[in-house]
Design an enzyme around this catalytic site. Sequence first.
Site, PDB file in Angstrom:
ATOM      1  N   ASP A   6       0.890  -1.134  -0.441  1.00 29.72           N
ATOM      2  CA  ASP A   6      -0.330   0.126  -0.134  1.00 29.72           C
ATOM      3  C   ASP A   6       1.156   1.374   0.176  1.00 29.72           C
ATOM      4  O   ASP A   6       1.950   1.384   0.277  1.00 29.72           O
ATOM      5  CB  ASP A   6      -0.669  -0.070   1.404  1.00 29.72           C
ATOM      6  CG  ASP A   6      -1.879   0.841   1.054  1.00 29.72           C
ATOM      7  OD1 ASP A   6      -2.307   1.635  -0.054  1.00 29.72           O
ATOM      8  OD2 ASP A   6      -1.824   1.814   2.424  1.00 29.72           O
ATOM      9  N   SER A   7       0.221   2.537  -0.318  1.00 27.53           N
ATOM     10  CA  SER A   7       1.135   3.602  -0.750  1.00 27.53           C
ATOM     11  C   SER A   7       1.349   4.043   1.275  1.00 27.53           C
ATOM     12  O   SER A   7       1.900   4.601   1.221  1.00 27.53           O
ATOM     13  CB  SER A   7      -0.367   4.176  -1.143  1.00 27.53           C
ATOM     14  OG  SER A   7      -1.211   4.720   0.042  1.00 27.53           O
ATOM     15  N   CYS A  69      -3.830  -1.004  -2.486  1.00 28.73           N
ATOM     16  CA  CYS A  69      -4.016   0.412  -2.417  1.00 28.73           C
ATOM     17  C   CYS A  69      -5.214   0.672  -3.560  1.00 28.73           C
ATOM     18  O   CYS A  69      -4.371   0.176  -4.760  1.00 28.73           O
ATOM     19  CB  CYS A  69      -2.474   1.442  -2.458  1.00 28.73           C
ATOM     20  SG  CYS A  69      -2.736   2.827  -2.896  1.00 28.73           S
ATOM     21  N   GLU A 152      -5.411  10.656   8.621  1.00 31.15           N
ATOM     22  CA  GLU A 152      -3.639   9.838   8.315  1.00 31.15           C
ATOM     23  C   GLU A 152      -2.830  11.174   9.592  1.00 31.15           C
ATOM     24  O   GLU A 152      -1.976  10.377  10.890  1.00 31.15           O
ATOM     25  CB  GLU A 152      -2.678  10.840   7.119  1.00 31.15           C
ATOM     26  CG  GLU A 152      -2.959   9.880   6.325  1.00 31.15           C
ATOM     27  CD  GLU A 152      -1.489   8.811   5.553  1.00 31.15           C
ATOM     28  OE1 GLU A 152      -0.475   9.293   6.250  1.00 31.15           O
ATOM     29  OE2 GLU A 152      -1.202   8.373   5.198  1.00 31.15           O
ATOM     30  N   CYS A 182     -11.088   3.853  -0.877  1.00 31.07           N
ATOM     31  CA  CYS A 182      -8.970   4.404  -0.539  1.00 31.07           C
ATOM     32  C   CYS A 182      -9.037   3.752   0.673  1.00 31.07           C
ATOM     33  O   CYS A 182     -10.684   3.613   1.662  1.00 31.07           O
ATOM     34  CB  CYS A 182      -9.863   5.617   0.104  1.00 31.07           C
ATOM     35  SG  CYS A 182      -8.225   6.575   0.527  1.00 31.07           S
TER      36      CYS A 182
HETATM   37  N1  DGL Z   1      -3.871   4.387  -0.076  1.00 26.63           N
HETATM   38  C1  DGL Z   1      -4.139   4.844  -1.222  1.00 26.63           C
HETATM   39  C2  DGL Z   1      -5.886   4.384  -2.031  1.00 26.63           C
HETATM   40  O1  DGL Z   1      -5.894   3.518  -1.294  1.00 26.63           O
HETATM   41  C3  DGL Z   1      -5.017   5.377  -0.109  1.00 26.63           C
HETATM   42  C4  DGL Z   1      -3.751   6.911   0.165  1.00 26.63           C
HETATM   43  C5  DGL Z   1      -3.120   7.539  -0.488  1.00 26.63           C
HETATM   44  O2  DGL Z   1      -2.982   8.968  -1.298  1.00 26.63           O
HETATM   45  O3  DGL Z   1      -2.296   7.169  -1.063  1.00 26.63           O
HETATM   46  O4  DGL Z   1      -6.128   4.845  -2.871  1.00 26.63           O
END
Ligand code: DGL
Length: 282
Positions: A6-7, A69, A152, A182
Site C-alpha cells: 500500500d502507499s 491500495c 493520517e 480508498c
Molecule cells: N492507499 C491509498 C488508496 O487506497 C490512499 C492514500 C493515498 O493517497 O496514498 O487509494
Amino acid sequence: MIGVYDSGYGGLSVLRQLRAVLPRHDFIYLGDSGRAPYGGRNSDTILDFSEQCVERLFEEGCRLVVVACHTVSCVALRHLQRRYVPNAEAPRRILGVTIPAAEAAVAQSTGHIGVIGTTRTIGSTTFSLEIAKLGPHRVTGHAAPLLAPIVEEGWADTDIARLAVQRYVDRFEDIDVLVLACTHYPLLLPAFQKAVGPGVQVLDPSPHVARRLVDWLTRHPGFTEPGQGKLSLLCTGDPEQFRIHGEKFLGGELPRVQHIAEEQGRLAHRDRMQVVIGQVVR
Ligand code: DGL
C-alpha cells in the site's frame, strides 16, 4: 508468504481482513509511507513507485503480491501485471482490489453505484470500466482528496472528519451503494453511514477482497503455503510513526517495523533513517 503493498498505513485495514480469513499464512506488508499520499500524484510517479515496491516484495521471497491500495490498483495494476509476467523461473502474481470491490458493488446495487476515492482513483475511471463489464449499472465517482490526510492526522473521529465526509457525500445523488475506494475510509465508516442516511449501503471492499483471495488461492495452489501466521512490516517512512499510526488500521499491536529507502532506483533495507541537519556552506 503473501506480500501486501500500500502507499502507506491504510492497507493495514485490508491486511486485517486478509489475516482474519488466512490466519495461518505468513504476510509481509510494505507501506510506502515516506512517499504517501499517492492519491494526487501523476501516474508516471505511481508506476515507478509501485514497481520498486513490488520488486522489493518479490525480493523478500513473495510469489504473490496483493496491491491493497486503490490508487495503485486503478492506475498501475495492468502495467505491473504486464511488467512482471509470470514464467517458469518466476511463478509470481500480482492481484488488486478493484475487481472484488466492483463485484461486491454490483451484487449490492440495483441501479446507481457511487464511488469515492482519491483524485487519481476517480480520474482513472477504472471503477466505471470494471463495473460496466459486470452489469448495466450507472456509476458516479467523486474524489475526496482531503479525507486520507485527515485520517493520517488521526482525526477520523472528529467533527472535521464528519463535516468533510458530509460535504463530499452530498455530491452524490440517488445512489444506492457507496463504494469506499480508498484504504483510509474504513476508519470513517460511522461518518459515512451517517452522511448517506438510510437507503444507501456503504461498502467497505476489504472483506470482499479477503474472500476473493481465499477463492483465488484455492484455484491457484502453489503460490503460498500456510505458515505460522507471521507478520513482517516494511516502510519507507518513519518506522516508529508507522507503528503508532498503523495500530489504528490493523486493529492491534504491530511488530517491529523495518525501514527501507530508495537507493539507485530500488528499495533497500536501512538500519535506521538518515537524519542530517544544518548546512555546510553559509
Ligand atoms: N492507499 C491509498 C488508496 O487506497 C490512499 C492514500 C493515498 O493517497 O496514498 O487509494
